[in-house]
Structures are given as structure tokens and as C-alpha cells.
Design an enzyme around this catalytic site. Sequence first.
Site, mmCIF file in Angstrom:
data_model
loop_
_atom_site.group_PDB
_atom_site.id
_atom_site.type_symbol
_atom_site.label_atom_id
_atom_site.label_comp_id
_atom_site.label_asym_id
_atom_site.label_seq_id
_atom_site.Cartn_x
_atom_site.Cartn_y
_atom_site.Cartn_z
ATOM 1 N N HIS A 1 6.445 -19.569 -33.301
ATOM 2 C CA HIS A 1 6.513 -18.931 -33.970
ATOM 3 C C HIS A 1 5.489 -18.315 -34.368
ATOM 4 C CE1 HIS A 1 10.533 -17.003 -32.503
ATOM 5 N NE2 HIS A 1 9.724 -17.600 -31.785
ATOM 6 N N GLU B 1 4.440 -16.846 -36.762
ATOM 7 C CA GLU B 1 4.229 -17.183 -39.373
ATOM 8 C C GLU B 1 4.385 -18.668 -39.405
ATOM 9 O OE1 GLU B 1 6.314 -15.419 -36.748
ATOM 10 O OE2 GLU B 1 7.232 -13.546 -37.556
ATOM 11 N N CYS C 1 11.242 -12.869 -36.534
ATOM 12 C CA CYS C 1 12.158 -12.666 -36.628
ATOM 13 C C CYS C 1 13.758 -13.435 -36.956
ATOM 14 C CB CYS C 1 12.677 -13.376 -35.140
ATOM 15 S SG CYS C 1 12.018 -15.986 -35.748
ATOM 16 N N ALA D 1 -7.904 1.271 -7.667
ATOM 17 C CA ALA D 1 -9.209 1.081 -7.700
ATOM 18 C C ALA D 1 -9.756 2.208 -6.502
ATOM 19 C CB ALA D 1 -10.182 -0.394 -7.921
ATOM 20 N N SER E 1 -13.213 -1.044 2.019
ATOM 21 C CA SER E 1 -13.204 -0.688 0.168
ATOM 22 C C SER E 1 -13.930 -1.716 -0.656
ATOM 23 C CB SER E 1 -11.828 -1.165 0.165
ATOM 24 O OG SER E 1 -11.267 -1.822 0.576
ATOM 25 N N TRP F 1 -17.129 -3.517 -2.822
ATOM 26 C CA TRP F 1 -16.329 -3.173 -3.937
ATOM 27 C C TRP F 1 -16.353 -1.324 -4.386
ATOM 28 C CZ3 TRP F 1 -12.802 -7.060 -3.955
ATOM 29 C CH2 TRP F 1 -12.646 -7.737 -3.382
ATOM 30 N N LEU G 1 -4.663 -14.152 -4.086
ATOM 31 C CA LEU G 1 -3.682 -13.309 -4.734
ATOM 32 C C LEU G 1 -4.166 -14.229 -6.241
ATOM 33 C CD1 LEU G 1 -0.706 -11.276 -2.863
ATOM 34 C CD2 LEU G 1 -3.157 -10.699 -4.296
ATOM 35 N N ARG H 1 -8.188 -15.998 -11.422
ATOM 36 C CA ARG H 1 -10.076 -17.291 -11.367
ATOM 37 C C ARG H 1 -10.470 -16.990 -12.412
ATOM 38 N NH1 ARG H 1 -8.547 -15.119 -6.220
ATOM 39 N NH2 ARG H 1 -9.968 -13.548 -6.197
ATOM 40 N N GLU I 1 -0.506 -4.555 -5.949
ATOM 41 C CA GLU I 1 -1.908 -4.449 -6.532
ATOM 42 C C GLU I 1 -2.082 -3.506 -5.102
ATOM 43 O OE1 GLU I 1 -4.520 -6.709 -7.633
ATOM 44 O OE2 GLU I 1 -3.748 -7.947 -8.590
HETATM 45 N N1 LIG Z 1 -8.811 -0.225 -3.558
HETATM 46 C C1 LIG Z 1 -7.412 -1.132 -3.644
HETATM 47 O O1 LIG Z 1 -7.285 -0.354 -5.436
HETATM 48 C C2 LIG Z 1 -6.341 -1.639 -2.861
HETATM 49 C C3 LIG Z 1 -5.605 -2.361 -3.178
HETATM 50 C C4 LIG Z 1 -5.353 -3.128 -2.571
HETATM 51 C C5 LIG Z 1 -5.065 -2.478 -0.937
HETATM 52 N N2 LIG Z 1 -5.932 -1.833 -0.778
HETATM 53 C C6 LIG Z 1 -6.309 -1.236 1.081
HETATM 54 O O2 LIG Z 1 -5.245 -1.000 1.608
HETATM 55 C C7 LIG Z 1 -5.182 -0.764 2.501
HETATM 56 C C8 LIG Z 1 -3.693 -1.243 3.020
HETATM 57 O O3 LIG Z 1 -3.217 -0.346 2.812
HETATM 58 P P1 LIG Z 1 -1.796 -0.049 3.476
HETATM 59 O O4 LIG Z 1 -1.387 1.296 3.011
HETATM 60 O O5 LIG Z 1 -2.274 0.436 4.630
HETATM 61 O O6 LIG Z 1 -0.262 -0.877 4.026
HETATM 62 P P2 LIG Z 1 0.694 -1.403 2.182
HETATM 63 O O7 LIG Z 1 0.892 0.074 1.463
HETATM 64 O O8 LIG Z 1 -0.831 -2.834 2.040
HETATM 65 O O9 LIG Z 1 1.036 -2.014 3.469
HETATM 66 C C9 LIG Z 1 2.507 -1.527 4.063
HETATM 67 C C10 LIG Z 1 3.373 -2.303 4.280
HETATM 68 O O10 LIG Z 1 4.028 -2.852 3.645
HETATM 69 C C11 LIG Z 1 5.484 -3.073 3.768
HETATM 70 N N3 LIG Z 1 6.171 -2.584 3.064
HETATM 71 C C12 LIG Z 1 5.907 -1.241 2.501
HETATM 72 N N4 LIG Z 1 6.825 -0.627 1.187
HETATM 73 C C13 LIG Z 1 7.938 -1.639 1.471
HETATM 74 C C14 LIG Z 1 9.524 -2.161 1.511
HETATM 75 N N5 LIG Z 1 10.314 -1.323 1.042
HETATM 76 N N6 LIG Z 1 9.633 -3.084 2.025
HETATM 77 C C15 LIG Z 1 9.365 -3.521 3.025
HETATM 78 N N7 LIG Z 1 8.457 -3.462 2.970
HETATM 79 C C16 LIG Z 1 7.666 -2.401 2.110
HETATM 80 C C17 LIG Z 1 5.472 -2.228 4.820
HETATM 81 O O11 LIG Z 1 5.759 -2.861 6.336
HETATM 82 P P3 LIG Z 1 6.420 -1.950 7.467
HETATM 83 O O12 LIG Z 1 6.258 -0.841 7.891
HETATM 84 O O13 LIG Z 1 6.717 -3.304 8.687
HETATM 85 O O14 LIG Z 1 8.074 -1.463 7.271
HETATM 86 C C18 LIG Z 1 4.039 -1.738 5.333
HETATM 87 O O15 LIG Z 1 3.580 -1.492 6.920
HETATM 88 C C19 LIG Z 1 -6.153 -2.287 2.754
HETATM 89 O O16 LIG Z 1 -6.868 -1.673 4.248
HETATM 90 C C20 LIG Z 1 -6.741 -2.534 2.107
HETATM 91 O O17 LIG Z 1 -8.128 -2.938 1.609
HETATM 92 C C21 LIG Z 1 -6.643 -1.326 -2.017
#
Ligand SMILES: NC(=O)c1ccc[n+]([C@@H]2O[C@H](COP(=O)([O-])OP(=O)(O)OC[C@H]3O[C@@H](n4cnc5c(N)ncnc54)[C@H](OP(=O)(O)O)[C@@H]3O)[C@@H](O)[C@H]2O)c1
Length: 377
Positions: A44, A46, A70, A149, A163, A165, A199, A202, A293
Amino acid sequence: MRRALALARGVWGETQPNPMVGAVLVEDGVIVAEGATAPDGGPHAERRALEALGRPPRPGATLYVTLEPCCTEGRTGACTARILAAGIRRVVVGAVDPNPAHAGRGLEVLRAAGVEVVSGVLAAECADLNLIFNHWITRGTPLLAAKVASTIDGKLACRTGDSQWITGEAARADVHRWRRLFPAIGVGAMTVLHDNPRLTVRPPGGAESCPVRFVFDGLLRTVVEKNLPRVFTDEFRGRTIVVTTPHGGLGYVRKLRDLGVQVWVIDSPSQRVPFAAFRRRCVEERISGVLIEGGAQLISELLRARELDYLFAYHAPLLFADDKARTIFSGLRPERVAQGVRLDEVRHESFGGDVLMRGRLVYPEKMLVDEAVFRLR
Ligand SMILES: NC(=O)c1ccc[n+]([C@@H]2O[C@H](COP(=O)([O-])OP(=O)(O)OC[C@H]3O[C@@H](n4cnc5c(N)ncnc54)[C@H](OP(=O)(O)O)[C@@H]3O)[C@@H](O)[C@H]2O)c1
């Protein structure tokens, strides 16, 4: 204490399963030795500061440490015993250890031995440093956090889906920093299909590494495609875990396992994985935190189920002002401000023009849900 905090941040993401801690030894107002938690259950902070000194501390030396020392014999021996053996008579502590096995007892041990103990110095900052660890140790369940975001008006993509950025490079680099801290990342099936993300972590100038990557895909739609997403084919595919239900189809489960991808088939009456069961599985596998995310649907489902613990909201100085542009959160219908979901323990940071607001979610007692939104899905 600020120096000790900086030392702790210097071992960011390297100390699991231990918390990140920094320690500084001061003699006559001068820092004479420093230490931070060693990786992989090593000594730790310390102990490392005392080792770095290489001689017994002078009378009147003060030890500053970000977390209560601790007092239990772990792999490395109790730090309180080491401090007493070194003859230190004054200890300044940041946060009290939330671990119920310690929780102030380390301070008591030192005080009982006649050591002057000052605690609570920059306590909130010191505790914030270990937000995943603190949640895990006190609640026995992983910290489920979401990162979003968005524009000022809460949009994460234009009406066309474009989207990239919304936030700038510095904010995106900060996401990578958090990825390094979380043992796991999670995304919904549609994000994998639309964005085909890597994912991985980096760091600028550093080597690419990979936390556990969860893909929530109740029906295994991500496996149907001819061109499989890279999380199933890259060199880190053994770190990908697809979380699905028995409704996904055994053939697809086999296909994933043949690729070397892990699959968690979690019992569910519907095509959605119940988040409580997902948490239990994480506990079994000792996964203490997941950074979700996206996308919007997965995060909204977590929110509706009151299963989201923490939010990282990056806002860009950008407006779409288009009601057809995609929103992050949907599905709640508060009728009063008090029925909104609030953030507690809020912290703000800025990255160029972008702002991060992060904090722990506090759900209202009565949360009104728009059943129609979720029936449609
Ligand atoms: N700006 C940002 O921070 C950011 C971050 C990430 C993504 N995005 C954008 O978001 C878009 C995608 O988002 P989205 O809302 O369409 O989809 P999503 O949330 O990525 O995916 C939804 C899918 O996840 C599955 N799902 C959700 N909850 C679940 C659960 N409890 N168990 C099992 N499967 C589950 C479902 O599949 P089923 O329908 O088959 O059940 C659902 O169709 C993309 O265009 C991406 O570019 C933006």
C-alpha cells in the site's frame, strides 16, 4: 494532500482490486518521501512511502495519506502497524475507508496508540478517486455507469444518425481515461451494428488494451450479419462477452463461442436481459464496474429500471434544435420537478469547449414511466 492525490492519480487503473491511494511523508515542512499503491495487490501507499525514505522518519514527521490506513492483516500486513513501528506520531487522512471491515477502525487504532490523527482533509476528492471501489465494497454490486456525449439540447445524433463527433478530442480522450479505470465497458446491440466500435483503451502514445466488453443483445442480432462486428473478430475478442437471453438461438451462441467470444445466457421471460440478474453474474465474476457507452435505448432501459448508478454527461457547445434529432434519454414522464432523476456528488470538468458533468443518480420515490415508449420496443 493535493500532492498525495496526484500520486494516487499516477497509478490510475493499475491497482485493482485495491483502491488508488497516495501518501506523502513530511519532515519540517519538507516532503521527504512519497508513495502510491503498487499494482496487483502489492504494498500500500503508506508502506511504499516509508520504504522510499530508506531510513526511520525523524521525530515530528507527518504522514499524509488519501485513504484511511488499513488495520487488518491482508496480503501486505496492516498499514497501521507499519506506521506505529516507524514511530510516526502524526497522520493526516483524506477519506475514511468505506470498507465495512475498516470504516474508521484504522483511525481508532492509531489514536489509541497516541498518534495525532487529522481526518477528512479533501475528503470528497479523496473518496471520488475510488468511486468504483467504494460502490463495490459498500453495496456488493458493480457500479453501473453510463457515458453520454450530447449537444446542449441533449441530442446524441442528427436526424440522419450522423454523430461523429459531437464532443472534441480532449473530451474523447477523457472517456478513454475512464475506460482504463472501469474493468468493463458495455454497449447495446444497435451501437455495435451502427458504429462497429473497437471499445478498446487507446491512450495517446500508449499501447492499446482492452477491458471486458459487454454487448447487450437479447436476440443475438449482432451475430446474424455476414460481416461480423470487430468486437467478435479482433485480437481482443476473448474479452468480449455477449449478454443475451435463451431467446437468442443456440446456433448463434455456438457460433460466438467457436469464434472465442464469451456468451452469458441469462434467464428472462422476454428478449431483454433483466439487469438485476446481470449484476448478480458480475458479482460472481468479480466485475466491480461497467461503463455503459450507449446507445440511447440501453441507457434509457437502465434508467427506467432504476439500475443506472452513475452518469458521465459530456456536453458540447453545439445545438441541433431539431425535435427529430436523436435524444439520449426517453421513457419517463415526470409531472413535477421533484419526480426527475437528479445527480448527487456532482463534479464538473471542462475539456476545451466541452463540459463533463458527472455524479451519482438519485431516483425519485415516485418515478412515472411512459409505458407506451417501452411497449413499442
Ligand atoms: N453520442 C453518444 O454518446 C453515443 C454513444 C453510443 C451510441 N450512440 C449512437 O446511438 C445509436 C444506437 O443507439 P440505439 O438506442 O439505437 O441502440 P442501443 O441502445 O445501442 O441498442 C439497443 C439494442 O440493445 C439491445 N438491448 C437493450 N437492452 C437490452 C437488455 N436489457 N437485454 C438485452 N438486449 C438489450 C436491444 O436489442 P433487441 O431489440 O434485440 O432486444 C436493443 O435493440 C447509434 O447510432 C450510435 O451512433 C451515440
